[in-house]
Scaffold this motif. Structure first.
Motif: not given
Lengths: 563, 353
Positions: A67-81, A125-138
């Protein structure tokens, strides 16, 4: 522990878990196998899509758990991805440094190519990280969207996936002059075309929105109209089934025959497991007994003893498996629960080993099996192809569904449910445990005997190899997925677990992997199954009184029309 | 008295008695047949028994995992056979690498230790994973539910390892030092069998000491007696359950390596049959009873080894070795039907009362 560091640990943990899942999917070979199939031509393959979905899932779950503010949650999702993607990137880099192929045959250059979109290891590898972050964000974004937006998105995505998964079938159905061909060329290039996939997504999403609006307007459909609609649906379903071999050709018919056989077995096992609560893992034995009985009676080979016609042999096979079921049931009457499962598993294996042994070879053919089983003949017409056998299977399935349905609502069916809930109480209330349990084994076995009989003529030969424990597990899995104790559930389960893998050839290899995962996931997330029986659903959702009352109302309504 | 009990004997009881008598008659008939025929020499019988002991030691180690988990959670960890497979299959790759570099035959004992540790660690990890994902969330669910997840986990693991390591049957690399026989008191025993017996004995002794002497062992016993009471006494029940799965996994991992030594092959489906047999052994010894699992394992191993020759050959059955597993499964069913408390079960019950 500070709250801040706690969240960071959660993020890293979640990322690591999803990363391991993604790496596992890659190493186990699913990604490469599914790469053959395109979701959108020139954009993404199914293999890449399931990795993207893993990233999406990571972001989604992360947001759901904190739980938390939307921005923090979206950031967390991105990092996890991003962590999930980074682990795949790590796999690619590791694979470049060390040859993993000696141990993991799937860690091939082709796999790395799929992961990195053919961009070389470091860029990849860099692409994979970016793709991961984007999918986590999504994923995080989807989790934060209101329900009214999320539903159409899910529906649209599912439709696009269906377009990809069933492309061969759909293309086949869209073959023909005029409009169908034009639709086909619009939807498919090599796989689904970009415009086609988008259109389907948009259409289905739109339909979903409209449908939910309409549903919101009409709060309660009156009972009579709902039954009317149910009847229309059933009629449509039956029509679809009757026409499917004509539309889909012999391949579809073949798949449907197998689905039908599993439905027959599932209905039988459902009597034992779903109604009477007797977990039977040796069910395949009855299937085998049915097949071998018919084989012995009608085979034209040296092992055939009677050379009967198929129609005369089937009743004998059914009676014989019924007796076999009772005999199997006798010694294990007093065993309950886990022990019963293991004991029946033992019976199943004993049957298979005996049938395959040289000991019984002169009667049953040992591991060479029994050959030259003729196809059934009806009024001079031989039911040779899968299209013909499909109608045979359909007819017997329909008959067995009717019998199962009548049994379920009979006195015997209620006695079964009583012993499922509590044997001692049932006995105290006057249920004859011995008779009722033996009938469950016997009738369940008889259903499997019908399946075995059709199987024998379908294949034209009977081999002990066809009667592995896997069949029992398969049948168990399908009744659990469909909804334990529910007859329509069996059909749904058979279509989902037997029909789908037959149609998706690439998945076939991973069928049992998926079964295992599905069994665990179903028990964790939706233990009542896809089409649950009313009683089971109530039992498993005791904590939701609202659902119970709604169920009760539905039941009461359903009972009104037929006196 | 006769008139008292006769009417109470129901049809089912009669059937069960007939079943019992038929099995006894078959066994006795077959044994007499074999012995009067004299087809096997004394050395052959001895080989059967020693092979049976080695095999039984492996079953016993796997059975410990079943029995300990059952003792604590009252559930059958159906995926335990796959826990056994996972360790063996993973350690195989290490054994192969060490065999290729020559380390395996330069330092055989050290290499064996490495393989054992790798296998035990992998199996432990898999056992813990299964517990965490498939069992822990369902601890309060109806009993059928964890059994179904166990079956699911079992199949998932089999096909996961098939996908990861490939589907072929792999030959375990051989230790040159352990080829051939050692002679004890005039009896030649295959060296691998000696290693297997010694390792199994050491592991079982260690486990027994651990359960009886250490604080964790005491906590395990307490949890298996009564979970709620143990929790009230300040025992962390979740932790003890994890420890139990870990120990069971480690035992299965060691058994996996020993299986590789005896049968010299691994594949993804190898866990199923030994798993079922080890379960039989656990039930034979009285499930939940640790010494019982050891006795049951050894007993099953020996019966299975001498059974085909002793019972079946005398009945004139062709190729009796094909029916080895039938003997094991028949024993399984008979134990479940006639004596679900196991051979040592009664004594345990009496002690508890």
């Amino acid at each position: 522990m500070q709250p801040g560091s706690n969240t960071i640990t959660t993020v890293v943990k979640k990322g690591a878990v999803f990363g391991v899942v993604a790496v596992f999917l890659a190493m186990v070979g699913i990604v490469e196998a599914l790469h053959q199939r395109l979701v959108i031509t020139g954009v993404i393959s199914l293999g890449q899509a399931i990795l993207l979905f893993t990233g999406l899932g990571a972001g989604f779950v992360m947001v759901r758990r904190t739980a938390g503010s939307r921005a923090v949650m979206i950031l967390q999702g991105t990092v996890v991805g991003a962590i999930t993607g980074a682990m795949l990137g790590g796999l690619v880099l590791l694979g470049q440094a060390v040859n993993l192929r000696n141990v993991f045959p799937n860690a091939s250059p082709a796999l790395y190519g799929i992961l990195t979109v053919e961009q070389g290891p470091s860029t990849g590898a860099i692409l994979l990280i970016i793709a991961g972050a984007l999918s986590g964000l999504a994923g995080a974004g989807i989790a934060l969207l209101p329900q009214s937006v999320r539903r159409p998105v899910f529906a649209g995505t599912a439709a696009a996936l269906v377009l990809s998964l069933f492309q061969e079938l759909l293309q086949l159905m869209l073959q023909g002059e005029g409009l169908p061909t034009r639709v086909r060329d619009f939807l498919y290039v090599e796989g689904p075309s970009q415009v086609g996939a988008l259109t389907v997504f948009a259409l289905v999403a739109l339909a979903n929105i409209l449908n939910s609006r309409r549903r919101a307007r009409v709060v309660q459909v009156p009972g009579a109209r709902r039954t009317g609609r149910a009847i229309t649906l059933v009629v449509l379903f039956i029509l679809l089934l009757l026409l499917s071999p004509i539309v889909g050709g012999s391949f579809v018919a073949q798949v449907l025959v197998v689905v039908g056989l599993y439905t027959l077995m599932g209905l039988g096992l459902n009597l034992e497991v779903g109604l009477a609560g007797l977990l039977d893992l040796g069910f395949v034995a009855f299937f085998a007994i049915g097949a071998y009985t018919v084989g012995l009676l009608i085979s034209e080979g040296p092992l055939g003893i009677a050379h009967w016609s198929f129609w005369a042999a089937v009743p004998v096979a059914v009676v014989f498996t019924l007796i076999a079921g009772v005999i199997f049931g006798l010694p294990i009457l007093g065993i309950r629960g886990d022990y019963l499962a293991i004991a029946t598993l033992g019976f199943g294996e004993i049957t298979r080993l005996l049938v395959a042994s040289d000991f019984l070879r002169s009667w049953l053919g040992g591991s060479q099996g029994m050959l030259e089983i003729p196809k059934p003949v009806i009024a001079g017409f031989e039911l040779s192809g899968p299209e013909h056998l499909f109608y045979l299977t359909l007819a017997s399935s329909a008959l067995v569904v009717y019998v199962a349905w009548r049994l379920q609502h009979s006195r015997l069916g209620r006695a079964w449910m009583a012993i499922r809930e509590d044997e001692d109480v049932a006995q105290a209330l006057g249920v004859n445990l011995v008779a009722v349990k033996l009938l469950a084994y016997g009738l369940g076995a008889a259903f499997a005997g019908v399946a075995g009989a059709i199987f024998a003529v379908m294949v034209g030969s009977v081999f002990p190899h066809s009667f592995q424990l896997l069949i029992s597990i398969n049948v168990l899995a399908l009744i659990i997925v469909g909804g334990i104790g529910s007859n329509p559930g069996v059909v749904v389960g058979a279509l989902a677990l037997v029909g789908l893998p037959e149609l998706l050839r690439e998945v076939g290899e991973f069928r049992f992997l998926v079964y295992g995962a599905v069994l665990v996931a179903m028990m964790l997330l939706r233990p009542e199954g896809l089409w649950p029986a009313a009683a089971i659903r109530r039992e498993l959702h005791e904590e939701e009184p609202e659902a119970v009352t709604r169920e009760a109302i539905e039941l009461a309504e359903a009972k009104e029309p037929n006196p | 008295m006769r008139r008292g009990w006769l009417p109470r004997l129901s049809f089912v009881d009669l059937f069960l008695w007939a079943f019992r008598i038929a099995v006894v008659v078959l066994v006795v008939w077959g044994t007499i047949g074999t012995l009067t025929k004299g087809a096997y020499t004394r050395e052959q019988w001895l080989d059967f028994v020693i092979f049976g002991l080695a095999q039984g030691g492996i079953y016993a180690l796997i059975a410990l995992g079943y029995t300990m988990v059952y003792g604590i959670l009252r559930m059958i960890n159906f995926a335990h056979g796959e826990v056994f497979m996972s360790g063996s299959f993973t350690a195989y790759h290490f054994a192969l690498a060490m065999g290729a570099s020559g380390f395996l035959n330069r330092q055989p004992l050290l290499a064996l230790l490495v393989i054992l540790i790798v296998s035990a660690v992998t199996s432990t990890a898999v056992a813990l994973l299964v517990e965490r994902v498939a069992y822990r969330p369902l601890r309060r669910a109806p009993r059928l539910v964890p059994l179904i997840t166990a079956i699911g986990a079992s199949f998932f693991l089999q096909y996961a390892f098939k996908g990861l390591y490939g589907s072929g049957i792999k030959a375990y690399p051989e230790f040159q030092v352990f080829r051939g026989e050692w002679v004890f008191a005039g009896i030649g025993i295959l060296r691998t069998q000696v290693i297997v017996l010694v390792t199994a004995a050491v592991m079982m002794f260690g486990l027994y000491q651990m359960v009886m002497r250490t604080k964790t062992g005491k906590a395990m016993r307490a949890v298996s007696e009564d979970k709620d009471a143990a929790a009230l006494m300040g025992i962390n029940v979740d932790r003890i359950i994890v420890v139990t799965f870990a120990i069971g996994g480690a035992m299965a991992g060691v058994a996996g390596v020993l299986y590789g030594l005896v049968f010299k092959q691994v594949h993804f489906f190898m866990g199923f049959v030994p798993g079922i047999k080890a379960f039989t052994a656990a039930v034979l010894g009285g499930i939940g009873n640790i010494p019982g699992a050891m006795v049951g394992g050894i007993f099953l191993g020996v019966v299975e080894s001498i059974g085909p020759a002793l019972f079946l050959d005398g009945l004139g059955i062709v190729a009796p070795y094909q029916l080895r597993d039938v003997i094991a499964f028949t024993m399984l069913v008979m134990v479940l039907v006639f004596r679900p408390s196991g051979i040592l079960g009664e004594r345990l019950a009496a002690k508890k009362a």
